[in-house]
Each structure stands twice: as structure tokens, then as C-alpha cells.
Write a protein that holds these residues in place. Structure first.
Motif, mmCIF file in Angstrom:
data_model
loop_
_atom_site.group_PDB
_atom_site.id
_atom_site.type_symbol
_atom_site.label_atom_id
_atom_site.label_comp_id
_atom_site.label_asym_id
_atom_site.label_seq_id
_atom_site.Cartn_x
_atom_site.Cartn_y
_atom_site.Cartn_z
ATOM 1 N N VAL A 1 1.044 -1.148 -0.589
ATOM 2 C CA VAL A 1 -0.121 0.511 0.257
ATOM 3 C C VAL A 1 1.376 1.433 0.231
ATOM 4 C CG1 VAL A 1 -1.925 1.404 0.783
ATOM 5 C CG2 VAL A 1 -2.015 -1.226 1.448
ATOM 6 N N THR A 2 1.560 1.149 0.966
ATOM 7 C CA THR A 2 2.840 2.542 0.872
ATOM 8 C C THR A 2 3.876 1.461 1.350
ATOM 9 O OG1 THR A 2 2.263 2.848 3.369
ATOM 10 C CG2 THR A 2 0.930 4.244 1.983
ATOM 11 N N ALA A 3 5.027 2.854 1.623
ATOM 12 C CA ALA A 3 6.598 1.401 2.163
ATOM 13 C C ALA A 3 6.721 1.474 3.672
ATOM 14 C CB ALA A 3 7.260 3.431 2.044
ATOM 15 N N ASP A 4 4.984 2.153 4.242
ATOM 16 C CA ASP A 4 4.885 1.399 5.881
ATOM 17 C C ASP A 4 3.996 0.500 5.879
ATOM 18 O OD1 ASP A 4 7.848 2.691 5.796
ATOM 19 O OD2 ASP A 4 6.901 4.376 6.248
ATOM 20 N N VAL A 5 3.066 0.349 4.899
ATOM 21 C CA VAL A 5 1.900 0.084 4.997
ATOM 22 C C VAL A 5 2.023 -1.353 3.854
ATOM 23 C CG1 VAL A 5 -0.790 -0.599 5.558
ATOM 24 C CG2 VAL A 5 0.657 1.243 6.722
ATOM 25 N N TYR A 6 1.637 -2.152 4.554
ATOM 26 C CA TYR A 6 1.056 -3.230 3.450
ATOM 27 C C TYR A 6 0.261 -4.252 3.708
ATOM 28 C CZ TYR A 6 4.462 -7.045 5.219
ATOM 29 O OH TYR A 6 4.514 -8.031 5.876
ATOM 30 N N ARG A 7 -0.561 -5.537 2.957
ATOM 31 C CA ARG A 7 -1.727 -5.802 3.243
ATOM 32 C C ARG A 7 -1.588 -7.469 2.009
ATOM 33 N NH1 ARG A 7 -7.640 -4.879 3.278
ATOM 34 N NH2 ARG A 7 -9.083 -6.495 2.243
ATOM 35 N N PHE A 8 -2.887 -8.058 3.657
ATOM 36 C CA PHE A 8 -1.817 -9.977 2.830
ATOM 37 C C PHE A 8 -3.653 -10.362 2.275
ATOM 38 C CE2 PHE A 8 1.373 -9.590 5.583
ATOM 39 C CZ PHE A 8 3.171 -10.005 4.085
ATOM 40 N N GLU A 9 -3.697 -10.821 1.895
ATOM 41 C CA GLU A 9 -5.570 -11.599 1.287
ATOM 42 C C GLU A 9 -5.346 -12.693 1.324
ATOM 43 O OE1 GLU A 9 -8.449 -7.658 -0.031
ATOM 44 O OE2 GLU A 9 -8.597 -9.905 -1.146
ATOM 45 N N GLN A 10 -6.064 -14.199 1.810
ATOM 46 C CA GLN A 10 -6.602 -15.385 1.691
ATOM 47 C C GLN A 10 -7.923 -15.436 1.078
ATOM 48 O OE1 GLN A 10 -4.749 -19.031 3.753
ATOM 49 N NE2 GLN A 10 -7.180 -18.453 4.556
ATOM 50 N N ALA A 11 -7.958 -16.217 0.238
ATOM 51 C CA ALA A 11 -9.648 -16.347 -0.579
ATOM 52 C C ALA A 11 -9.485 -17.546 -0.748
ATOM 53 C CB ALA A 11 -9.817 -15.357 -1.046
ATOM 54 N N PHE A 12 -10.815 -18.250 -0.639
ATOM 55 C CA PHE A 12 -10.887 -19.555 -1.334
ATOM 56 C C PHE A 12 -11.991 -19.308 -2.542
ATOM 57 C CE2 PHE A 12 -10.061 -21.891 3.566
ATOM 58 C CZ PHE A 12 -8.855 -21.577 3.273
ATOM 59 N N SER A 13 -11.299 -20.713 -3.444
ATOM 60 C CA SER A 13 -12.777 -20.557 -4.020
ATOM 61 C C SER A 13 -13.527 -22.063 -4.537
ATOM 62 C CB SER A 13 -12.061 -20.344 -5.548
ATOM 63 O OG SER A 13 -12.777 -20.550 -6.883
ATOM 64 N N ALA A 14 -14.609 -22.208 -4.164
ATOM 65 C CA ALA A 14 -15.003 -23.857 -4.527
ATOM 66 C C ALA A 14 -15.735 -23.710 -6.438
ATOM 67 C CB ALA A 14 -16.126 -23.915 -3.462
ATOM 68 N N ASP A 15 -15.415 -23.071 -7.088
ATOM 69 C CA ASP A 15 -15.833 -23.030 -8.029
ATOM 70 C C ASP A 15 -14.954 -22.805 -9.110
ATOM 71 O OD1 ASP A 15 -15.873 -20.740 -8.109
ATOM 72 O OD2 ASP A 15 -17.249 -19.983 -8.387
ATOM 73 N N GLY A 16 -13.728 -23.590 -8.675
ATOM 74 C CA GLY A 16 -12.665 -22.743 -9.995
ATOM 75 C C GLY A 16 -11.579 -22.286 -10.642
ATOM 76 N N GLY A 17 -12.525 -21.159 -9.232
ATOM 77 C CA GLY A 17 -11.672 -19.828 -10.048
ATOM 78 C C GLY A 17 -12.984 -19.261 -10.151
ATOM 79 N N LYS A 18 -13.716 -19.025 -10.253
ATOM 80 C CA LYS A 18 -14.814 -18.407 -11.007
ATOM 81 C C LYS A 18 -15.433 -17.195 -9.585
ATOM 82 C CE LYS A 18 -17.492 -21.833 -14.209
ATOM 83 N NZ LYS A 18 -18.045 -22.679 -14.589
ATOM 84 N N THR A 19 -14.813 -17.923 -8.421
ATOM 85 C CA THR A 19 -16.004 -16.260 -7.707
ATOM 86 C C THR A 19 -14.718 -16.769 -6.426
ATOM 87 O OG1 THR A 19 -17.529 -17.571 -7.083
ATOM 88 C CG2 THR A 19 -17.976 -16.181 -8.652
ATOM 89 N N TRP A 20 -14.225 -15.781 -5.465
ATOM 90 C CA TRP A 20 -13.347 -15.861 -4.349
ATOM 91 C C TRP A 20 -14.178 -15.613 -2.988
ATOM 92 C CZ3 TRP A 20 -8.518 -18.943 -5.382
ATOM 93 C CH2 TRP A 20 -8.641 -18.552 -6.497
ATOM 94 N N GLU A 21 -14.035 -15.893 -2.278
ATOM 95 C CA GLU A 21 -14.314 -15.569 -0.529
ATOM 96 C C GLU A 21 -13.479 -15.318 0.396
ATOM 97 O OE1 GLU A 21 -17.156 -17.201 2.315
ATOM 98 O OE2 GLU A 21 -15.688 -17.668 2.675
ATOM 99 N N VAL A 22 -13.080 -14.288 0.247
ATOM 100 C CA VAL A 22 -11.688 -13.810 1.074
ATOM 101 C C VAL A 22 -12.332 -14.063 2.547
ATOM 102 C CG1 VAL A 22 -10.549 -11.804 1.951
ATOM 103 C CG2 VAL A 22 -10.967 -11.910 0.032
ATOM 104 N N ASN A 23 -10.486 -14.432 3.601
ATOM 105 C CA ASN A 23 -11.531 -15.145 4.725
ATOM 106 C C ASN A 23 -10.342 -15.150 5.664
ATOM 107 O OD1 ASN A 23 -8.818 -17.298 4.409
ATOM 108 N ND2 ASN A 23 -10.122 -18.136 3.191
ATOM 109 N N TRP A 24 -9.013 -14.537 4.414
ATOM 110 C CA TRP A 24 -7.910 -13.659 5.803
ATOM 111 C C TRP A 24 -7.545 -13.091 5.021
ATOM 112 C CZ3 TRP A 24 -5.023 -15.924 10.091
ATOM 113 C CH2 TRP A 24 -3.960 -15.351 10.327
#
Length: 204
Positions: free
Chosen positions: A166-189
Motif C-alpha cells: 500500500v505504501t512504504a510503511d503499510v502493506y496488506r495480505f489477503e487469502q481467499a478460497f474458491s469452490a468453483d474453480g476460480g470463478k468466484t472467490w471468498e476472502v477469509n483472511w
């Protein structure tokens, strides 16, 4: 459900990570990262994680029961410490956070393969003591994407782990799962890291 079922990478990333963990309820298999997540063939990505080296305050939001329609999120706060290894071709992450739902300690070993120009993210929990199957991928335009495939409660799922600066001093992690082969994703972390005051950026 075991609290660590929704932690991959990771992971986190990340993970944190969310990365891959030896979690109860998961049968993991390695999955090749989509071409869009690999570093370009003419690009050396061994320093992609240099911006992250140092000490960070971490805030984690975790979806309690992924892929069930749950809307209950659990919150944690703590620290991440990232150390450079092999002049940037590897790094070690120590995550420790606490919340009302309990205490989480994760270790992530990230390794760069110069032949494939890809990173593998290997994650362990203090409750398990073993490394899981890695998520694999790379960075493009400052965004890291890493993938794996697993089974969750008898269903085949895809796992996506995203790191964005995001900036030099802030960044972001996201984890998501998909149960339809990658058509849709649900972020969970979701983890947002803020550099501890006085820590200089090691990017270079």
C-alpha cells in the motif's frame, strides 16, 4: 471447526498468510501458479520481498467459517518479524497475534527458485510443527499472487494468497478460497502490517 482451517498462506500470507499449513481437515496438493502470477521470464524477482524486511505491527481479520455463508470475523493484533536470508533469495517470517478467539503463532519460509523465477511460501503453525505444501507464484507490478489447491470438508477448493504494497510503511495480505474453480472467490483472511516506528525500509 479448527481455528486454523482458514489460515493458509500464507499468510500471509502471507499469509499469512496465509500460506500452506499442516491443518486438520485439509488434504493439500501443490498447484502450479497461473501464468499471470509468475515473474516475467526476463525478470529476476529475488528481491521482491526486500521491502518487507523488518519489524511490523499486524492486525488480522479472520473469517471464522469459510465457504459456509458465515459473516463472523475474528480480530487479532500482534507483530510480524521478517528476516532476509541468502541475500534476498529467501526470508523467514515470524507472526504472533492474539485476540478473543485465542493465540496464533505462524512461521513462514519463503524460497525463490531462480530457474522458474517463482517464489514458494511454506508455512507452519506452532501447534503442528511441520511445513505444509507450498503456495507458489510471483510478483507483477508490485502485486504478489500465490496459488494452491486443497480439499476442505470434502470439497476441492483453490487457494489464492495476495500481497499488495500500500505504501512504504503499510502493506496488506489477503487469502481467499474458491469452490468453483476460480470463478468466484471468498476472502477469509486479511492482514494489514504497519512498520514499527523507527524501523527503516530495507527495500532496494
Amino acid at each position: 471447526m479448527n481455528a486454523f482451517r482458514s489460515i493458509r498462506a500464507g499468510l500471509l500470507a502471507s499469509i499469512l498468510i496465509a500460506g500452506t499449513l499442516p491443518l486438520q481437515g485439509f488434504a493439500s496438493q501443490p498447484a502450479a501458479a497461473p501464468a499471470t502470477s509468475r515473474s516475467p521470464a526476463n525478470r529476476d524477482g529475488q528481491h521482491d520481498f526486500d521491502f518487507e524486511i523488518g519489524n511490523w505491527k499486524t492486525h488480522v481479520s479472520r473469517l471464522q467459517h469459510p465457504l459456509t455463508g458465515s459473516t463472523v470475523w475474528l480480530e487479532y493484533d500482534g507483530t510480524s518479524v521478517i528476516r532476509k536470508i541468502w541475500n534476498g533469495r529467501a526470508n523467514l517470517v515470524e507472526l504472533e497475534v492474539d485476540g478473543r478467539a485465542g493465540h496464533i503463532e505462524l512461521l513462514s519460509l519463503r524460497l525463490y527458485d531462480p530457474a522458474l523465477r517463482q517464489w514458494s511460501l511454506n508455512v507452519a503453525s506452532s501447534r503442528g510443527g511441520g511445513l505444509g505444501v507450498p503456495t507458489v507464484g510471483g510478483f507483477k507490478n508490485g502485486r504478489g499472487e500465490f496459488y494452491d489447491k486443497e480439499t476442505l470438508d470434502g470439497r476441492d477448493i483453490l487457494v489464492r494468497f495476495v500481497i499488495s504494497k500500500v505504501t512504504a510503511d503499510v502493506y496488506r495480505f489477503e487469502q481467499a478460497f474458491s469452490a468453483d474453480g476460480g470463478k468466484t472467490w471468498e476472502v477469509n483472511w486479511i492482514a494489514t502490517d504497519t512498520r514499527i516506528k523507527g524501523e527503516a525500509s530495507h527495500a532496494g
